[in-house]
Design a protein around this motif. Structure first.
Motif, PDB file in Angstrom:
ATOM      1  N   ASN A  64      37.652  43.380  56.696  1.00  0.00           N
ATOM      2  CA  ASN A  64      36.717  43.449  55.561  1.00  0.00           C
ATOM      3  C   ASN A  64      37.189  42.660  54.346  1.00  0.00           C
ATOM      4  OD1 ASN A  64      34.950  45.207  56.916  1.00  0.00           O
ATOM      5  ND2 ASN A  64      36.361  46.901  56.497  1.00  0.00           N
ATOM      6  N   ILE A  65      38.232  41.878  54.538  1.00  0.00           N
ATOM      7  CA  ILE A  65      38.769  41.138  53.390  1.00  0.00           C
ATOM      8  C   ILE A  65      38.461  39.649  53.519  1.00  0.00           C
ATOM      9  CG2 ILE A  65      40.886  40.450  52.166  1.00  0.00           C
ATOM     10  CD1 ILE A  65      42.073  43.135  52.865  1.00  0.00           C
ATOM     11  N   GLU A  66      37.846  39.124  52.474  1.00  0.00           N
ATOM     12  CA  GLU A  66      37.613  37.679  52.441  1.00  0.00           C
ATOM     13  C   GLU A  66      38.248  37.145  51.163  1.00  0.00           C
ATOM     14  OE1 GLU A  66      33.829  34.990  52.323  1.00  0.00           O
ATOM     15  OE2 GLU A  66      33.662  36.554  53.883  1.00  0.00           O
ATOM     16  N   LEU A  67      39.135  36.190  51.335  1.00  0.00           N
ATOM     17  CA  LEU A  67      39.806  35.616  50.170  1.00  0.00           C
ATOM     18  C   LEU A  67      39.392  34.162  50.010  1.00  0.00           C
ATOM     19  CD1 LEU A  67      43.455  36.874  50.883  1.00  0.00           C
ATOM     20  CD2 LEU A  67      41.771  37.909  49.364  1.00  0.00           C
ATOM     21  N   ASP A  68      39.170  33.746  48.779  1.00  0.00           N
ATOM     22  CA  ASP A  68      39.005  32.311  48.574  1.00  0.00           C
ATOM     23  C   ASP A  68      39.476  31.918  47.184  1.00  0.00           C
ATOM     24  OD1 ASP A  68      36.601  33.672  47.839  1.00  0.00           O
ATOM     25  OD2 ASP A  68      35.633  31.737  47.551  1.00  0.00           O
ATOM     26  N   PHE A  69      39.785  30.645  47.053  1.00  0.00           N
ATOM     27  CA  PHE A  69      40.259  30.112  45.779  1.00  0.00           C
ATOM     28  C   PHE A  69      39.166  29.219  45.202  1.00  0.00           C
ATOM     29  CE2 PHE A  69      44.220  31.211  47.876  1.00  0.00           C
ATOM     30  CZ  PHE A  69      45.018  31.661  46.837  1.00  0.00           C
ATOM     31  N   ARG A  70      38.842  29.448  43.916  1.00  0.00           N
ATOM     32  CA  ARG A  70      37.842  28.593  43.266  1.00  0.00           C
ATOM     33  C   ARG A  70      38.398  28.117  41.934  1.00  0.00           C
ATOM     34  NH1 ARG A  70      32.850  32.899  43.590  1.00  0.00           N
ATOM     35  NH2 ARG A  70      33.233  33.588  45.720  1.00  0.00           N
ATOM     36  N   PRO A  71      38.050  26.907  41.519  1.00  0.00           N
ATOM     37  CA  PRO A  71      38.581  26.430  40.237  1.00  0.00           C
ATOM     38  C   PRO A  71      37.910  27.120  39.045  1.00  0.00           C
ATOM     39  CG  PRO A  71      37.188  24.754  41.265  1.00  0.00           C
ATOM     40  CD  PRO A  71      37.230  25.904  42.213  1.00  0.00           C
ATOM     41  N   ASN A  72      38.717  27.457  38.041  1.00  0.00           N
ATOM     42  CA  ASN A  72      38.185  27.995  36.795  1.00  0.00           C
ATOM     43  C   ASN A  72      37.436  26.863  36.095  1.00  0.00           C
ATOM     44  OD1 ASN A  72      38.351  28.274  33.784  1.00  0.00           O
ATOM     45  ND2 ASN A  72      39.204  30.256  34.339  1.00  0.00           N
ATOM     46  N   GLU A  73      36.220  27.158  35.611  1.00  0.00           N
ATOM     47  CA  GLU A  73      35.400  26.072  35.058  1.00  0.00           C
ATOM     48  C   GLU A  73      36.034  25.414  33.848  1.00  0.00           C
ATOM     49  OE1 GLU A  73      31.397  27.348  34.411  1.00  0.00           O
ATOM     50  OE2 GLU A  73      31.075  27.634  36.569  1.00  0.00           O
ATOM     51  N   LYS A  74      36.776  26.208  33.037  1.00  0.00           N
ATOM     52  CA  LYS A  74      37.385  25.633  31.821  1.00  0.00           C
ATOM     53  C   LYS A  74      38.708  24.950  32.124  1.00  0.00           C
ATOM     54  CE  LYS A  74      35.354  28.522  28.265  1.00  0.00           C
ATOM     55  NZ  LYS A  74      35.559  29.896  27.829  1.00  0.00           N
ATOM     56  N   SER A  75      39.637  25.728  32.723  1.00  0.00           N
ATOM     57  CA  SER A  75      40.990  25.180  32.913  1.00  0.00           C
ATOM     58  C   SER A  75      41.094  24.334  34.187  1.00  0.00           C
ATOM     59  CB  SER A  75      42.000  26.322  32.995  1.00  0.00           C
ATOM     60  OG  SER A  75      41.750  27.086  34.162  1.00  0.00           O
ATOM     61  N   MET A  76      40.144  24.512  35.101  1.00  0.00           N
ATOM     62  CA  MET A  76      40.158  23.858  36.413  1.00  0.00           C
ATOM     63  C   MET A  76      41.295  24.355  37.313  1.00  0.00           C
ATOM     64  SD  MET A  76      37.394  22.343  36.565  1.00  0.00           S
ATOM     65  CE  MET A  76      37.434  21.552  38.159  1.00  0.00           C
ATOM     66  N   GLU A  77      42.035  25.387  36.842  1.00  0.00           N
ATOM     67  CA  GLU A  77      43.084  25.945  37.699  1.00  0.00           C
ATOM     68  C   GLU A  77      42.429  26.843  38.744  1.00  0.00           C
ATOM     69  OE1 GLU A  77      46.042  27.941  35.379  1.00  0.00           O
ATOM     70  OE2 GLU A  77      46.705  26.067  34.469  1.00  0.00           O
ATOM     71  N   THR A  78      42.998  26.863  39.962  1.00  0.00           N
ATOM     72  CA  THR A  78      42.384  27.684  41.001  1.00  0.00           C
ATOM     73  C   THR A  78      42.654  29.171  40.742  1.00  0.00           C
ATOM     74  OG1 THR A  78      44.314  27.145  42.313  1.00  0.00           O
ATOM     75  CG2 THR A  78      42.250  26.107  42.969  1.00  0.00           C
ATOM     76  N   GLU A  79      41.631  29.974  41.002  1.00  0.00           N
ATOM     77  CA  GLU A  79      41.761  31.424  40.827  1.00  0.00           C
ATOM     78  C   GLU A  79      41.337  32.101  42.122  1.00  0.00           C
ATOM     79  OE1 GLU A  79      41.138  31.724  36.045  1.00  0.00           O
ATOM     80  OE2 GLU A  79      39.396  32.192  37.278  1.00  0.00           O
ATOM     81  N   ILE A  80      41.945  33.257  42.381  1.00  0.00           N
ATOM     82  CA  ILE A  80      41.656  33.919  43.655  1.00  0.00           C
ATOM     83  C   ILE A  80      40.490  34.904  43.548  1.00  0.00           C
ATOM     84  CG2 ILE A  80      43.373  35.776  43.395  1.00  0.00           C
ATOM     85  CD1 ILE A  80      43.877  35.265  46.498  1.00  0.00           C
ATOM     86  N   TYR A  81      39.661  34.910  44.595  1.00  0.00           N
ATOM     87  CA  TYR A  81      38.524  35.818  44.691  1.00  0.00           C
ATOM     88  C   TYR A  81      38.714  36.715  45.915  1.00  0.00           C
ATOM     89  CZ  TYR A  81      35.941  33.363  41.056  1.00  0.00           C
ATOM     90  OH  TYR A  81      35.545  32.843  39.852  1.00  0.00           O
ATOM     91  N   LEU A  82      38.469  38.010  45.696  1.00  0.00           N
ATOM     92  CA  LEU A  82      38.535  38.986  46.780  1.00  0.00           C
ATOM     93  C   LEU A  82      37.113  39.459  47.033  1.00  0.00           C
ATOM     94  CD1 LEU A  82      39.875  41.204  48.614  1.00  0.00           C
ATOM     95  CD2 LEU A  82      40.219  42.547  46.533  1.00  0.00           C
ATOM     96  N   ASN A  83      36.587  39.167  48.213  1.00  0.00           N
ATOM     97  CA  ASN A  83      35.189  39.507  48.538  1.00  0.00           C
ATOM     98  C   ASN A  83      34.237  39.127  47.400  1.00  0.00           C
ATOM     99  OD1 ASN A  83      36.047  40.445  51.005  1.00  0.00           O
ATOM    100  ND2 ASN A  83      36.267  42.546  50.304  1.00  0.00           N
ATOM    101  N   GLY A  84      34.412  37.942  46.880  1.00  0.00           N
ATOM    102  CA  GLY A  84      33.488  37.425  45.865  1.00  0.00           C
ATOM    103  C   GLY A  84      33.805  37.815  44.431  1.00  0.00           C
ATOM    104  N   GLU A  85      34.829  38.672  44.236  1.00  0.00           N
ATOM    105  CA  GLU A  85      35.182  39.107  42.868  1.00  0.00           C
ATOM    106  C   GLU A  85      36.443  38.370  42.388  1.00  0.00           C
ATOM    107  OE1 GLU A  85      36.385  43.232  42.817  1.00  0.00           O
ATOM    108  OE2 GLU A  85      37.194  43.071  40.788  1.00  0.00           O
ATOM    109  N   ASN A  86      36.392  37.874  41.157  1.00  0.00           N
ATOM    110  CA  ASN A  86      37.572  37.210  40.613  1.00  0.00           C
ATOM    111  C   ASN A  86      38.640  38.259  40.290  1.00  0.00           C
ATOM    112  OD1 ASN A  86      39.520  36.010  38.961  1.00  0.00           O
ATOM    113  ND2 ASN A  86      38.074  34.555  38.111  1.00  0.00           N
ATOM    114  N   VAL A  87      39.772  38.214  41.024  1.00  0.00           N
ATOM    115  CA  VAL A  87      40.825  39.218  40.812  1.00  0.00           C
ATOM    116  C   VAL A  87      42.115  38.574  40.301  1.00  0.00           C
ATOM    117  CG1 VAL A  87      39.901  40.920  42.445  1.00  0.00           C
ATOM    118  CG2 VAL A  87      41.459  39.159  43.286  1.00  0.00           C
ATOM    119  N   GLU A  88      42.005  37.348  39.835  1.00  0.00           N
ATOM    120  CA  GLU A  88      43.173  36.577  39.386  1.00  0.00           C
ATOM    121  C   GLU A  88      44.034  37.360  38.376  1.00  0.00           C
ATOM    122  OE1 GLU A  88      44.241  33.589  40.485  1.00  0.00           O
ATOM    123  OE2 GLU A  88      45.913  33.606  39.065  1.00  0.00           O
ATOM    124  N   TYR A  89      43.372  38.126  37.487  1.00  0.00           N
ATOM    125  CA  TYR A  89      44.132  38.794  36.433  1.00  0.00           C
ATOM    126  C   TYR A  89      44.588  40.207  36.825  1.00  0.00           C
ATOM    127  CZ  TYR A  89      42.556  34.627  34.255  1.00  0.00           C
ATOM    128  OH  TYR A  89      42.340  33.290  34.025  1.00  0.00           O
TER     129      TYR A  89
END
Ligand code: DC
Length: 224
Positions: A64-89
């Motif tokens: 049930n776990i889906e992980l993906d990395f997407r770039p932050n629109e401002k910093s362009m640094e990649t951030e991690i998403y857990l099942n579609g939720e940004n959990v980077e912080y």
């Protein structure tokens, strides 16, 4: 220009992600924080009360776990998403840091993460940091860096980082957590933290971030 795979492994809080981000920015490579994957899995286990000592529960949860990395629109640094939720912080909390090394010892969890990490490196042009990236994930990487720094320097750096978010935190707590994680990470049965034979050691206790980037860029130049 030829693209390569750069791996950065080493102890907790010795500046791996700082260097990895610097390099990715300078070379226009993708940066992947593999530790964030283990942290996000730990977050899922805690939120869903998964007992990770039970093999069956772990297998079911991983489905049930889906992980993906997407770039932050401002910093362009990649951030991690857990099942579609940004959990980077949220995954940077001490609550996660206290459990993540345990979760990262589980074979099924590592297999789950490593398959995805290898996929991300298929096109090269990637900088990935972690504990087993140069030894297990990309044993044929063109450039492997093993980072280290004095214990006191690492505790101080980590304390400053966490204190800005939580002023109740003590230096003792941070020191104990680092020591515990280093011990578990380097003594576990599956893919323990160790220097790959062909890795270059970079001790950044007494150098500035700019100097560390220059050293790494010189290493890249040699490899290209
Ligand atoms: O790099 P970090 O502190 O965010 O990593 C969190 C934990 O995940 C760390 O204690 C060990 C584990 N880890 C691992 O076992 N293998 C990796 N490639 C990356 C992290």
């Amino acid at each position: 220009m030829k693209k390569i795979i750069i791996t950065i492994d080493g102890w907790s809080s010795c500046g791996k992600s700082t260097l990895a981000k610097q390099l990715a920015m300078a070379l226009q490579y993708v940066y992947i924080d593999s530790g964030a994957m283990y942290r996000a899995i730990t977050l899922y286990f805690l939120r869903n009360m998964v007992d990770w000592t039970k093999e069956k529960q772990v297998h079911e949860a991983l489905k049930n776990i889906e992980l993906d990395f997407r770039p932050n629109e401002k910093s362009m640094e990649t951030e991690i998403y857990l099942n579609g939720e940004n959990v980077e912080y949220v995954i940077r909390d001490l609550i996660i840091a206290e459990k993540v090394s345990d979760v990262a010892t589980i074979k099924a969890v590592r297999t789950f993460a490593v398959i995805q990490q290898r996929k991300m490196g298929e096109k090269k042009g990637i900088v990935m940091d972690g504990r087993d990236i140069g030894t297990v994930v990309f044993p044929k990487a063109e450039l492997k860096i093993f980072m280290t720094a004095d214990n006191a320097v690492r505790v101080e750096r980590r304390f400053r980082e966490l204190y800005s978010k939580n002023p109740n935190i003590t230096i003792e707590e941070v020191k104990n957590n680092l020591e515990m994680r280093d011990y578990i990470d380097s003594h576990r049965e599956v893919s323990p933290l160790k220097k790959a034979e062909d890795a270059v050691v970079l001790d950044n206790s007494n150098i500035t971030p700019e100097q560390q980037l220059q050293i790494a860029l010189d290493l890249v130049k040699q490899k290209l």
